[in-house]
Design an enzyme around this catalytic site. Structure first.
Site, PDB file in Angstrom:
ATOM      1  N   THR A  49       0.829  -1.209   0.000  1.00 14.06           N
ATOM      2  CA  THR A  49       0.000   0.000   0.000  1.00 14.06           C
ATOM      3  C   THR A  49       0.858   1.251   0.000  1.00 14.06           C
ATOM      4  O   THR A  49       0.491   2.274  -0.585  1.00 14.06           O
ATOM      5  CB  THR A  49      -0.938  -0.003   1.218  1.00 14.06           C
ATOM      6  OG1 THR A  49      -1.673  -1.238   1.232  1.00 14.06           O
ATOM      7  CG2 THR A  49      -1.908   1.164   1.185  1.00 14.06           C
ATOM      8  N   TYR A 140       6.470 -11.929   4.437  1.00 12.45           N
ATOM      9  CA  TYR A 140       5.336 -11.309   3.742  1.00 12.45           C
ATOM     10  C   TYR A 140       4.803 -12.307   2.718  1.00 12.45           C
ATOM     11  O   TYR A 140       5.369 -12.476   1.643  1.00 12.45           O
ATOM     12  CB  TYR A 140       5.787 -10.008   3.079  1.00 12.45           C
ATOM     13  CG  TYR A 140       4.667  -9.125   2.582  1.00 12.45           C
ATOM     14  CD1 TYR A 140       3.322  -9.453   2.740  1.00 12.45           C
ATOM     15  CD2 TYR A 140       4.961  -7.921   1.946  1.00 12.45           C
ATOM     16  CE1 TYR A 140       2.310  -8.630   2.289  1.00 12.45           C
ATOM     17  CE2 TYR A 140       3.959  -7.077   1.488  1.00 12.45           C
ATOM     18  CZ  TYR A 140       2.634  -7.439   1.659  1.00 12.45           C
ATOM     19  OH  TYR A 140       1.635  -6.619   1.196  1.00 12.45           O
ATOM     20  N   LYS A 170       2.896 -11.746   7.763  1.00 15.34           N
ATOM     21  CA  LYS A 170       1.696 -11.075   7.293  1.00 15.34           C
ATOM     22  C   LYS A 170       1.168 -11.897   6.128  1.00 15.34           C
ATOM     23  O   LYS A 170       1.857 -12.073   5.118  1.00 15.34           O
ATOM     24  CB  LYS A 170       1.969  -9.644   6.825  1.00 15.34           C
ATOM     25  CG  LYS A 170       0.718  -8.976   6.225  1.00 15.34           C
ATOM     26  CD  LYS A 170       0.991  -7.612   5.623  1.00 15.34           C
ATOM     27  CE  LYS A 170      -0.286  -7.065   4.973  1.00 15.34           C
ATOM     28  NZ  LYS A 170      -0.072  -5.764   4.320  1.00 15.34           N
ATOM     29  N   ILE A 213      -2.531  -6.352   9.661  1.00 18.85           N
ATOM     30  CA  ILE A 213      -1.773  -5.280   8.991  1.00 18.85           C
ATOM     31  C   ILE A 213      -2.504  -5.062   7.679  1.00 18.85           C
ATOM     32  O   ILE A 213      -2.339  -5.843   6.742  1.00 18.85           O
ATOM     33  CB  ILE A 213      -0.307  -5.675   8.723  1.00 18.85           C
ATOM     34  CG1 ILE A 213       0.382  -6.175   9.987  1.00 18.85           C
ATOM     35  CG2 ILE A 213       0.460  -4.484   8.124  1.00 18.85           C
ATOM     36  CD1 ILE A 213       1.754  -6.798   9.736  1.00 18.85           C
TER      37      ILE A 213
END
Length: 312
Positions: A49, A140, A170, A213
């Site tokens: 993001t 990730y 995440k 998150i």
């Protein structure tokens, strides 16, 4: 999960930019402080993001140093440091450690597709050994974007080889069964599992995960914090319903420019619409759709942002 370093609600923070696409450090630091005052326990900066891979190596250092210099505490920041290059990943992780960050979020090496678990294990082993400890590494898992997933076997090998360093994950896959499997296999060892999807916050906390998150936490974190604090009951259920609705609203248009549009209207600062190519700002029609969807979801107005556009 008790004692998670980033337990709770973490926004995958948008990165403010100037018209020439350079980082707008004043505006970004202000946004980070607003997020921390409105429901966030921590911030995932320079992730998907935050358009990390649209920024250069030196820019990523500048952004982290810039918001720290403007009063954002290092202890709440989880910078994204994963690059296709081993060297860049190591240096960005060392840099985050030197700035006082407690953890970093690391993509797998994503340019070459289909690497073996042995290859990924070797790559992460080099990262850990070259960084030298002193900072937690969060994996990730975002196979739709990176095309390089983390298998349970690989995570288990990394945890055995580097206990206390490979600290969590995440999971932005949207596959809750995968999140649950990681909790079931590894939470007993202190492995922190964070959902990248708002709709799973209440569920993952109940199952022993650490929190979330998420991109939509740029606008809905105060509701996520209710879920984190209350866990169950009518208030938590109602807040989770808002999280579900805001996630749906955020993905009704292209996610990153859509969230920028919401923050631009909420703050009255057109600069929030600035986004690096290949992303593009929303059209006027898309922008109105995004705004109306977020209003219907119950996330607006955003406290403390003035809401100049609220009456429009």
């Amino acid at each position: 999960m008790k004692d998670a370093l980033f337990g709770g609600v973490n926004a995958a923070a948008l990165t403010a930019m100037k018209p020439d696409f350079s980082p707008d450090l004043d505006r970004f630091a202000g946004h980070c402080k607003w997020l921390l005052a409105n429901g966030c326990n921590g911030l995932g900066i320079l992730g998907t993001t935050g358009e990390a891979n649209s920024f250069g190596f030196d820019e990523r250092k500048e952004i982290l140093e810039g918001i720290l210099a403007r009063g954002v505490p290092a202890s709440v920041l989880m910078p994204g440091t994963g690059c296709a290059s081993l060297t860049d990943t190591v240096e960005l992780t060392k840099h985050a450690k030197a700035q006082g960050c407690r953890g970093v979020l690391v993509l797998p090496p994503f340019y070459y597709k289909g690497p073996s678990d042995d290859g990924l294990f070797a790559w992460f082993s080099e990262v850990v050994n070259r960084v030298g400890g002193g900072i937690a590494i969060y994996l990730y898992h975002f196979p739709q974007q990176s095309a390089v997933p983390f298998s349970l076997d690989l995570i288990g090998r990394l945890l055995k080889a580097f206990p206390g360093v490979i600290k969590g994950v995440k999971d932005s896959s949207g596959d809750y069964a995968n999140m649950k499997a990681m909790i079931d296999h590894f939470a007993k060892d202190g492995f922190e599992v964070y959902s990248g999807s708002d709709e799973f916050v209440q569920r993952i906390l109940a199952d022993g995960g650490a929190g979330c998150i998420t991109a939509a936490s740029n606008v809905n974190a105060r509701f996520g914090q209710v879920v984190y604090q209350k866990r169950t009951g009518a208030e938590a259920d109602a807040a989770q319903a808002v999280l579900n609705a805001t996630r749906k609203a955020a993905t009704a248009v292209p996610l990153i420019p859509g969230l920028r549009e919401i923050i631009a209207r909420a703050t009255g600062h057109d600069g929030w619409r600035t986004i690096r190519p290949p992303h593009l700002p929303l059209s006027a029609e898309q922008g109105q759709k995004a705004w109306e969807a977020m209003q219907a979801a119950g996330a607006l107005p955003l406290p403390g942002l003035g809401m100049k556009a609220a009456a429009e």
